[in-house]
Design an enzyme around this catalytic site. Sequence first.
Site, PDB file in Angstrom:
ATOM      1  CG  ASP A   1      -1.837   1.180   1.384  1.00  8.57           C
ATOM      2  OD1 ASP A   1      -1.725   2.242   0.527  1.00  8.57           O
ATOM      3  OD2 ASP A   1      -2.462   1.240   2.375  1.00  8.57           O
TER       4      ASP A   1
ATOM      5  CB  CYS B   1      -8.828   3.750   8.327  1.00 15.64           C
ATOM      6  SG  CYS B   1      -9.801   5.175   7.909  1.00 15.64           S
TER       7      CYS B   1
END
Lengths: 410, 149
Positions: free
Chosen positions: A198, A363
């Site tokens: 990511d 998150c």
Amino acid sequence: MDVQKIREDFPMLKVKSKKGHDLIYFDNAATAFKPYSVIDAVTSYYTKYSVNAHRGDYELGFTVDTLYEEARERVAKFINCEKKEVVFTTGASFGLNQVAYGYAGHILQPGDVILTDEAEHASNYLPWMNIAEQKQAKLEFIPLDEHGMITPEKVREMMSDKVKIVAIAHVTNVLGAEIDIKEITRIVHEYGAIIVVDGAQSAPHMKVDMQDLDCDFFAFSGHKLCGPTGIGVLYGKYELLEVMEPLLLGGGSNARYDMCGNILMKNPPYKFEPGTPPIEATLGMKAAIDYIDNLGMENIHKYEHELRDYMLKKMQSELDNVEIYNANVESSIITFNVKDVFSQDAATYFSDQGISLRSGQHCAKLLMDVLKTPSTLRASLYFYNTKEEVDHFIEVCKSISKESMLDVFF
Amino acid sequence: MSSMMNDPMILRQIIMDHGEHPRNHELSQDPTYKEKHMASDSCIDDIHVQAKIEDGKIDDVRFDGVACTISTSSTSIMSELLIGKTIEEAREIIKNYRAMIDEKPYDEDLLEEAVAFKNVGKQANRIHCATIGWDGMEALINESEEHHD
């Protein structure tokens, strides 16, 4: 870097808050402001071209095709890979989901292991959780060290022949820690597994080189590197892109099909790009990459870290009402709390003074386990932030307390 | 009461007092309590609200969870205000509280300490914090009436 000159390129930096404060934007990990060159690239598409890509039997269509593919070429140069390995997506989230469902979903067998960790953004965690359940595979977590880092040593301890996928962030989104992807990739490849990175928080802030990292997939978003929203990139090694199934089917991604159910897909990257793409955003992202490369990624990285050090030292020496959670981590982010003030209450106070910060869990679920707090404030810097902004932030921060934070309501 | 309730220092102290020392801030294990999980999708507030409602009367209200000062305090005040009220009275109080939050006319005598939140609309992104516990309570009241039908 002449930051004052750079700031002239960003119209958002001239915007004032409702109360007339200069806008101090410290939420760059969420999204970055856009320079005029990006905005112009977006509007130019609508004023000068405005037709579809991959359709053109006419002059404008051919022009848009050419611009669109030049944008792909530009991305390839930016991350040092081949043009055909660049898949345009809507952002990092889509890219990671595409790999989870389209690649892992096809190769995983019951009992296989996916490795991830508790510092991941939801986009690099939830798809893996879901696909692991679907395929009866196991999702295991690489333990974080005491600073919230993922180290090659910890990855090695978790590796086995059962591990097929390792999914980790290049730079974590809460602490901003740079993870040693190159070394981790070497370990993952020793075991014949693949690594999915990511890159949402790294691509805007540091040189990312696919040849050097040797990772198998790498996903990032355009909007965090001063590009438009709605556009991102999934890099994949070509042989893996060939194996991966597209999540979406539609016009432009198939070569031909018939009504008997026979479909011949185009080759990667085109098989992953059905439908009309956000062409203006793609051209805008190219302009953003041009802008950033023109400043020089090394200069950006160096400046951000200097500014962050300045901010950190000032917070540590001048503020006695804050707790900092990532002081030991190299980063362009400061994760902290104001003592006795819940993060969201503090964020409202900062906002009232013109300072945009993020509060909450960002998150990620590592907060309770590593940071021992239910929520934090996150100040994330970019190359257009200044020492003067930091100085103002320090003054505002000094004035926050459990009493004063209610000022904003009276 | 009304002059005191216009003093920002007093209102501030009310919010802080309930924020730091929330009342009825422990969930009950008693199965006659009904419960709502209220998790904000836009912020971190994540609370459980419980109510014991019998024969059209609110016997008890409890809550717990991770939440900011505004939502903890507003829920605490709500719990004190509604315990012992009939459903009808409670609905009237909730209606007036919502009117106040929306900056419409309201009866401040009905709201007692809850008037401390009359300015929450100044920070529009925080309105949800001041209503999350009240939303949970209203849902519990609605459910209690459905069960009677």
